[in-house]
Design an enzyme around this catalytic site. Structure first.
Site, PDB file in Angstrom:
ATOM      1  N   CYS A   1     100.533  23.331  24.688  1.00 14.69           N
ATOM      2  CA  CYS A   1     100.973  23.607  26.052  1.00 14.69           C
ATOM      3  C   CYS A   1     100.518  22.457  26.940  1.00 14.69           C
ATOM      4  CB  CYS A   1     100.358  24.923  26.520  1.00 14.69           C
ATOM      5  SG  CYS A   1     100.818  25.362  28.199  1.00 14.69           S
TER       6      CYS A   1
ATOM      7  N   HIS B   1     107.582  31.164  24.933  1.00 14.47           N
ATOM      8  CA  HIS B   1     106.373  30.520  25.462  1.00 14.47           C
ATOM      9  C   HIS B   1     106.511  30.308  26.981  1.00 14.47           C
ATOM     10  CE1 HIS B   1     103.098  27.262  25.139  1.00 14.47           C
ATOM     11  NE2 HIS B   1     103.586  27.105  26.358  1.00 14.47           N
ATOM     12  N   GLU B   2     107.687  29.827  27.401  1.00 15.80           N
ATOM     13  CA  GLU B   2     107.896  29.566  28.835  1.00 15.80           C
ATOM     14  C   GLU B   2     107.994  30.874  29.622  1.00 15.80           C
ATOM     15  OE1 GLU B   2     107.292  26.651  29.711  1.00 15.80           O
ATOM     16  OE2 GLU B   2     107.473  25.795  27.722  1.00 15.80           O
TER      17      GLU B   2
ATOM     18  N   HIS C   1     104.696  32.139  30.524  1.00 16.77           N
ATOM     19  CA  HIS C   1     104.114  31.468  31.701  1.00 16.77           C
ATOM     20  C   HIS C   1     104.486  32.213  32.989  1.00 16.77           C
ATOM     21  CE1 HIS C   1     102.055  27.851  30.410  1.00 16.77           C
ATOM     22  NE2 HIS C   1     103.056  27.471  29.654  1.00 16.77           N
TER      23      HIS C   1
HETATM   24 CO    CO Z   1     102.985  26.056  28.105  1.00 17.43          CO
END
Ligand code: CO
Length: 172
Positions: free
Chosen positions: A94, A136-137, A140
């Site tokens: 990341c 993954h995004e 966030h």
């Molecule tokens: Co990331």
């Protein structure tokens, strides 16, 4: 071209829930350009708005291979409608957690719905690396980092390592 500073763990804006985008105006267009410029500048495959300090539900991703054309997607207000039982694992990293990569298991195929830069609803199926990166995004935007998805023991080890390295950084 506006390359923004990428926030590092444990910055408080990285663990906050981001809010929906309802106005598809020039501000969103300019935010998406900043995200794209910053992602390519950092050699990343994805970047979410909270990573540049803006808690809005937008991210960009480009998981095309080096021998392929650039293929940047702008994803706004994303939801996962369906995920496969089959899992896939990748060694994830990341841009907000430099120096750490760990294997993370996630659904291999996902069906998603989101809005594009004009507010138009898009449905899409993502597989393999695109699927991992999308999830993954999306994490966030919910204030979650990939290290939160590690097994408990592994998570403790990684967090200790991060604590040590942030102490060193403060001394330097
Ligand atoms: Co990331």
């Amino acid at each position: 071209m506006a390359v923004k500073k990428i926030l590092s763990y444990p910055h408080p804006l990285l663990v906050r829930m981001s809010t929906r985008i309802d106005n598809f105006d020039e501000n969103v267009a300019s935010l998406s350009r900043d995200l794209i410029d910053t992602m390519y500048d950092a050699d990343g495959v994805g970047l979410a708005a909270p990573q540049i300090g803006i808690n809005k539900r937008i991210f960009v991703l480009d998981c095309s291979r080096e021998d392929e054309e650039k293929d940047c997607r702008i994803v706004i207000n994303p939801e996962i409608e369906h995920e496969s039982e089959d899992l896939n694992s990748y060694k994830e990293g990341c841009l907000s957690i430099p120096g750490i990569t760990e294997e993370v298991f996630r659904p291999k195929v996902i069906k998603v719905v989101y809005q594009d830069i004009n507010g138009v609803l898009r449905r899409n199926t993502y597989d393999d690396l695109w699927s991992t990166c999308f999830q993954h995004e999306l994490d966030h935007l919910n204030g979650k980092l990939f290290i939160d998805r590690l097994r408990p023991m592994k998570k403790i080890l990684v967090k200790n390592k991060l604590k040590k390295s942030s102490k060193l950084a403060k001394k330097a």
